[in-house]
Write an enzyme that holds these catalytic residues in place. Structure first.
Site, mmCIF file in Angstrom:
data_model
loop_
_atom_site.group_PDB
_atom_site.id
_atom_site.type_symbol
_atom_site.label_atom_id
_atom_site.label_comp_id
_atom_site.label_asym_id
_atom_site.label_seq_id
_atom_site.Cartn_x
_atom_site.Cartn_y
_atom_site.Cartn_z
ATOM 1 N N THR A 1 -5.562 1.360 -5.750
ATOM 2 C CA THR A 1 -5.128 -0.041 -5.591
ATOM 3 C C THR A 1 -5.752 -0.935 -6.662
ATOM 4 O O THR A 1 -5.072 -1.798 -7.232
ATOM 5 C CB THR A 1 -5.528 -0.610 -4.211
ATOM 6 O OG1 THR A 1 -5.112 0.288 -3.201
ATOM 7 C CG2 THR A 1 -4.874 -1.968 -3.975
ATOM 8 N N GLU B 1 0.818 -1.213 0.000
ATOM 9 C CA GLU B 1 0.000 0.000 0.000
ATOM 10 C C GLU B 1 0.860 1.276 0.000
ATOM 11 O O GLU B 1 1.748 1.426 0.847
ATOM 12 C CB GLU B 1 -0.944 -0.014 1.206
ATOM 13 C CG GLU B 1 -1.832 1.217 1.335
ATOM 14 C CD GLU B 1 -2.723 1.447 0.129
ATOM 15 O OE1 GLU B 1 -3.308 0.468 -0.386
ATOM 16 O OE2 GLU B 1 -2.817 2.604 -0.319
ATOM 17 N N HIS C 1 -1.790 3.130 4.616
ATOM 18 C CA HIS C 1 -2.779 3.864 3.820
ATOM 19 C C HIS C 1 -2.959 5.266 4.398
ATOM 20 O O HIS C 1 -2.972 5.437 5.617
ATOM 21 C CB HIS C 1 -4.112 3.104 3.838
ATOM 22 C CG HIS C 1 -5.080 3.571 2.790
ATOM 23 N ND1 HIS C 1 -5.724 4.786 2.854
ATOM 24 C CD2 HIS C 1 -5.497 2.990 1.638
ATOM 25 C CE1 HIS C 1 -6.497 4.924 1.792
ATOM 26 N NE2 HIS C 1 -6.384 3.857 1.034
ATOM 27 N N ASP D 1 1.766 -0.138 -4.857
ATOM 28 C CA ASP D 1 0.556 -0.045 -5.692
ATOM 29 C C ASP D 1 0.399 1.322 -6.363
ATOM 30 O O ASP D 1 -0.008 1.409 -7.519
ATOM 31 C CB ASP D 1 -0.717 -0.454 -4.911
ATOM 32 C CG ASP D 1 -1.065 0.433 -3.722
ATOM 33 O OD1 ASP D 1 -0.234 1.294 -3.326
ATOM 34 O OD2 ASP D 1 -2.178 0.263 -3.175
ATOM 35 N N HIS D 2 0.762 2.395 -5.658
ATOM 36 C CA HIS D 2 0.615 3.754 -6.196
ATOM 37 C C HIS D 2 1.282 4.716 -5.231
ATOM 38 O O HIS D 2 1.763 4.293 -4.184
ATOM 39 C CB HIS D 2 -0.868 4.120 -6.388
ATOM 40 C CG HIS D 2 -1.699 3.849 -5.164
ATOM 41 N ND1 HIS D 2 -1.667 4.648 -4.047
ATOM 42 C CD2 HIS D 2 -2.545 2.829 -4.867
ATOM 43 C CE1 HIS D 2 -2.470 4.148 -3.128
ATOM 44 N NE2 HIS D 2 -3.017 3.035 -3.587
HETATM 45 C C1 GP9 Z 1 -8.880 -1.022 0.138
HETATM 46 C C2 GP9 Z 1 -7.433 -0.886 -0.151
HETATM 47 C C3 GP9 Z 1 -7.023 0.552 -0.297
HETATM 48 O O1 GP9 Z 1 -9.360 -2.311 0.144
HETATM 49 O O2 GP9 Z 1 -7.050 -1.661 -1.216
HETATM 50 O O3 GP9 Z 1 -7.473 1.078 -1.482
HETATM 51 P P1 GP9 Z 1 -6.911 2.457 -2.073
HETATM 52 O O4 GP9 Z 1 -7.640 3.564 -1.382
HETATM 53 O O5 GP9 Z 1 -5.450 2.512 -1.810
HETATM 54 O O6 GP9 Z 1 -7.217 2.365 -3.532
HETATM 55 MN MN MN Z 2 -3.718 1.523 -2.307
#
Ligand code: GP9
Ligand code: MN
Length: 412
Positions: free
Chosen positions: A80, A38, A195, A254-255
């Site tokens: 994500t 994350e 996150h 992921d980003h």
């Molecule tokens: C939620 C998690 C976070 O299930 O994958 O999502 P994001 O806000 O990073 O897209």
């Molecule tokens: Mn994410």
């Protein structure tokens, strides 16, 4: 009809790169453990805050893995879920909205589906509501057999923070799921603790926050460090349970975690101005590929999340030349260093193009636009072709045609 697909097919065929003979099939029959980290940007790797390492475990793990240090996320608003889409379809996400929501009923030829046909059990593991990002629906289209979500975990107040279950607990409980899976398995783990807004309990703070005026940036470092600890414990548990040697482990960010709204504090931390060039370079996320028996190596090739599908298939000894993939094998000897971001920015070996400006990568200074021009069409075409596939659900024609012909498209 599928006539639109012919152009796209030609483009994709022309960009196909054959696998590296030394790497093709090197992990044949092994389990795959894919870990989506994350909000993990590449700038934290091998760096310190307040004199302390941010990712001590990953810094060590890299030494025995392939570490791609010029690798970019290519996500849009789907965050994500966009990264999942990129990694498993080798298609771009959409320029607005989340393709997981808007086109979950499309025909896809995703990694889980392909691996399932090759004898793999396929599962995604994420301790959140199954319908978040419409995953429960989309995963069916991607070919997942099982989604271990919230009800598959013992989530309590004590083991949660911020968005939900803490990563350490998540990984520990996930190992029992892994043990129960038929082998070989393809498993995707999605972490959560790092996150936005990067909340953490005192006892999980292995390092102190940064000390700018920006709370978001300050708190980012301890949550990245926490995730690093969770990964360390997970890998240790895989070893204890005898799963480590039979698995390839692939970790990627992921980003971005820190948006451009935080440029001031980021500039302070990095000790340089955050120009559009630097902002684009900050879209780098780590990619770490661990293959048992292989030594560590730094891989400087420019690539992106879109390249993971053919890369993984080739490591497993599965041919990809008939797939509609916009990415290409990161281990291929003929690689073109190239990554296109969803906003149209692109990165080559020597240049970064963003906001209508061509930057010299070595200096970070603007240069003549003509230097970037040779790559502009490819960047544009890729995004347009990929969009066409999604909006027209074109892979359903490809599937049919493929079945009728029953053979290689490149022979046509
Ligand atoms: C939620 C998690 C976070 O299930 O994958 O999502 P994001 O806000 O990073 O897209
Ligand atoms: Mn994410």
């Amino acid at each position: 009809d599928g006539s639109e697909l012919a152009d796209i097919d030609n483009y994709v065929r022309a960009n196909y790169l054959p696998p590296n003979d030394e790497m093709f099939g090197i992990a044949k029959g092994k389990n795959v453990i894919l870990i989506s980290m994350e909000s993990t940007q590449n700038f934290v790797i091998n760096q310190t805050v307040n004199g302390q390492e941010i990712t001590p475990f990953l810094n060590d793990f890299i030494k025995e893995s392939y570490y791609f240090n010029n690798f970019y996320h290519q996500t849009g608003q789907g965050k994500t879920s966009d990264s999942e889409f990129l990694v498993e379809n080798s298609l771009y996400p959409l320029s607005r909205g989340a393709v997981f929501f808007t086109h979950s009923g499309n025909e896809y030829t995703a990694t889980p589906e392909i691996l399932n046909e090759n004898g793999y059990f396929t599962a995604s593991l994420h301790a959140n509501n199954k319908s978040f990002w419409n995953r429960d629906i989309m995963y069916q289209s991607l070919g997942y057999e099982r989604f271990y979500s919230l009800p598959d975990y013992d989530v309590e107040k004590e083991n949660s923070v911020g968005w939900g279950m803490k990563d350490i607990e998540f990984f520990q409980q996930s190992v029992d799921h892994l043990k129960a899976m038929p082998k070989p398995f393809y498993s995707k783990f999605i972490t959560l603790t790092n996150h936005f807004p990067f909340e953490l309990n005192e006892e999980d703070r292995f390092i102190e926050p940064y000390t700018s005026n920006d709370k978001t940036v300050n708190n980012y470092f301890p949550t990245v460090r926490y995730q690093d600890e969770a990964l360390k414990l997970f890998i240790q548990k895989l070893k204890d349970e005898g799963l480590y040697e039979d698995s390839i482990i692939i970790l990627y960010g992921d980003h971005y975690g820190i948006s451009e709204n935080h440029n001031k504090a980021m500039s302070e931390y990095l000790g340089k101005d955050i120009t559009p060039f630097e902002s684009t370079q900050l879209q780098q996320v780590p990619l770490i590929v661990h293959i048992p028996g292989q030594e560590g190596k730094i891989m400087p090739t420019v690539g992106g999340q879109i390249d993971l599908k053919p890369t993984i298939l080739h490591l497993l000894g599965i041919d990809s030349k008939n797939n509609i993939d916009f990415g290409s094998d990161l281990f291929s000897k003929d690689r073109n260093d190239f990554a296109v971001l969803r906003d149209g920015s692109f990165i080559t070996k020597d240049y970064v193009f963003t906001r209508e400006t061509c930057y010299d990568k070595a200096t970070g200074e603007p240069t003549e636009k003509t230097a970037c021009e040779p790559y502009s069409d490819q960047a544009k075409n890729e995004l347009e072709y990929s969009d066409k596939i999604i909006y027209g659900d074109l892979l359903r024609f490809y599937e049919d045609e493929d079945k009728e012909n029953g053979s290689s498209k490149s022979n046509e």
